[in-house]
Design a protein around this motif. Structure first.
Motif, PDB file in Angstrom:
ATOM      1  N   VAL A  62       0.803  -1.221   0.000  1.00 28.61           N
ATOM      2  CA  VAL A  62       0.000   0.000   0.000  1.00 28.61           C
ATOM      3  C   VAL A  62       0.834   1.268   0.000  1.00 28.61           C
ATOM      4  O   VAL A  62       0.267   2.371  -0.066  1.00 28.61           O
ATOM      5  N   LYS A  63       2.142   1.156   0.062  1.00 25.42           N
ATOM      6  CA  LYS A  63       2.999   2.342   0.068  1.00 25.42           C
ATOM      7  C   LYS A  63       2.747   3.199  -1.165  1.00 25.42           C
ATOM      8  O   LYS A  63       2.648   2.699  -2.278  1.00 25.42           O
ATOM      9  N   GLY A  64       2.640   4.494  -0.931  1.00 27.91           N
ATOM     10  CA  GLY A  64       2.390   5.426  -2.013  1.00 27.91           C
ATOM     11  C   GLY A  64       0.935   5.589  -2.370  1.00 27.91           C
ATOM     12  O   GLY A  64       0.595   6.493  -3.143  1.00 27.91           O
ATOM     13  N   ARG A  65       0.079   4.741  -1.834  1.00 29.31           N
ATOM     14  CA  ARG A  65      -1.353   4.807  -2.133  1.00 29.31           C
ATOM     15  C   ARG A  65      -2.196   5.120  -0.899  1.00 29.31           C
ATOM     16  O   ARG A  65      -3.209   5.808  -1.012  1.00 29.31           O
ATOM     17  N   PHE A  66      -1.804   4.585   0.246  1.00 32.44           N
ATOM     18  CA  PHE A  66      -2.569   4.758   1.477  1.00 32.44           C
ATOM     19  C   PHE A  66      -1.838   5.705   2.418  1.00 32.44           C
ATOM     20  O   PHE A  66      -0.599   5.743   2.451  1.00 32.44           O
ATOM     21  N   THR A  67      -2.598   6.437   3.203  1.00 29.34           N
ATOM     22  CA  THR A  67      -2.040   7.329   4.207  1.00 29.34           C
ATOM     23  C   THR A  67      -2.800   7.163   5.512  1.00 29.34           C
ATOM     24  O   THR A  67      -4.022   7.304   5.545  1.00 29.34           O
ATOM     25  N   ILE A  68      -2.072   6.876   6.576  1.00 36.36           N
ATOM     26  CA  ILE A  68      -2.676   6.784   7.892  1.00 36.36           C
ATOM     27  C   ILE A  68      -2.437   8.097   8.630  1.00 36.36           C
ATOM     28  O   ILE A  68      -1.367   8.697   8.517  1.00 36.36           O
ATOM     29  N   SER A  69      -3.425   8.550   9.359  1.00 38.96           N
ATOM     30  CA  SER A  69      -3.307   9.771  10.140  1.00 38.96           C
ATOM     31  C   SER A  69      -4.179   9.654  11.377  1.00 38.96           C
ATOM     32  O   SER A  69      -5.012   8.748  11.482  1.00 38.96           O
ATOM     33  N   ARG A  70      -3.980  10.566  12.304  1.00 41.54           N
ATOM     34  CA  ARG A  70      -4.798  10.553  13.514  1.00 41.54           C
ATOM     35  C   ARG A  70      -5.069  11.973  13.971  1.00 41.54           C
ATOM     36  O   ARG A  70      -4.264  12.880  13.783  1.00 41.54           O
ATOM     37  N   ASP A  71      -6.212  12.135  14.581  1.00 40.40           N
ATOM     38  CA  ASP A  71      -6.615  13.398  15.172  1.00 40.40           C
ATOM     39  C   ASP A  71      -6.925  13.104  16.627  1.00 40.40           C
ATOM     40  O   ASP A  71      -8.008  12.615  16.957  1.00 40.40           O
ATOM     41  N   ASN A  72      -5.973  13.387  17.491  1.00 35.89           N
ATOM     42  CA  ASN A  72      -6.141  13.047  18.894  1.00 35.89           C
ATOM     43  C   ASN A  72      -7.260  13.839  19.556  1.00 35.89           C
ATOM     44  O   ASN A  72      -7.910  13.342  20.477  1.00 35.89           O
ATOM     45  N   ALA A  73      -7.488  15.065  19.090  1.00 33.90           N
ATOM     46  CA  ALA A  73      -8.565  15.870  19.642  1.00 33.90           C
ATOM     47  C   ALA A  73      -9.923  15.234  19.389  1.00 33.90           C
ATOM     48  O   ALA A  73     -10.854  15.415  20.178  1.00 33.90           O
ATOM     49  N   LYS A  74     -10.047  14.513  18.282  1.00 37.91           N
ATOM     50  CA  LYS A  74     -11.295  13.847  17.941  1.00 37.91           C
ATOM     51  C   LYS A  74     -11.280  12.363  18.264  1.00 37.91           C
ATOM     52  O   LYS A  74     -12.262  11.663  17.994  1.00 37.91           O
TER      53      LYS A  74
END
Length: 120
Positions: A62-74
């Motif tokens: 999935v490299k280059g296609r997927f992006t993981i992120s997080r919003d700790n406030a939410k």
């Protein structure tokens, strides 16, 4: 301490995009490593990506296609999936753990999963 609920799955054409969300509860959410895994029919659950406060890691598939992120406030973790392929079809699970790892059995908490189907 952590409860996880995934959403955002669905049916998409090859080459399209989806964004999965993982809503978490628990005061210690921000201290956990968060991972995404997937399981296709007839296959074992496989690692997709993980994220901590600093840094991310992705499976080669999935490299280059997927992006993981997080919003700790939410209290939410996301998986942005672009350029989807039929082989991405699977149930996608988010997970929380204390160890920076791609091994599923090291994660302590799991969501129920959300289905992603990519048509050709």
């Amino acid at each position: 301490q952590v409860q996880l609920v995934e959403s955002g799955g669905g049916l998409v054409q090859a080459g399209g995009s989806l964004r999965l969300s993982c809503a978490a509860s628990g005061r210690t959410f921000s201290t956990y490593v968060m991972g995404w895994f997937r399981q296709a029919p007839g296959k074992e659950r496989e690692f997709v990506a993980y994220i901590r406060w600093s840094g991310t890691y992705y499976a080669d598939s999935v490299k280059g296609r997927f992006t993981i992120s997080r919003d700790n406030a939410k209290n939410t973790v996301y998986l942005q999936m672009n350029s989807l392929k039929p082989e991405d079809t699977a149930v996608y699970y988010c997970a929380a753990g204390r160890v920076l790892t791609q091994w599923a059995n090291e994660y302590n908490y799991w969501g129920q999963g959300t289905q992603v189907t990519v048509s050709s």
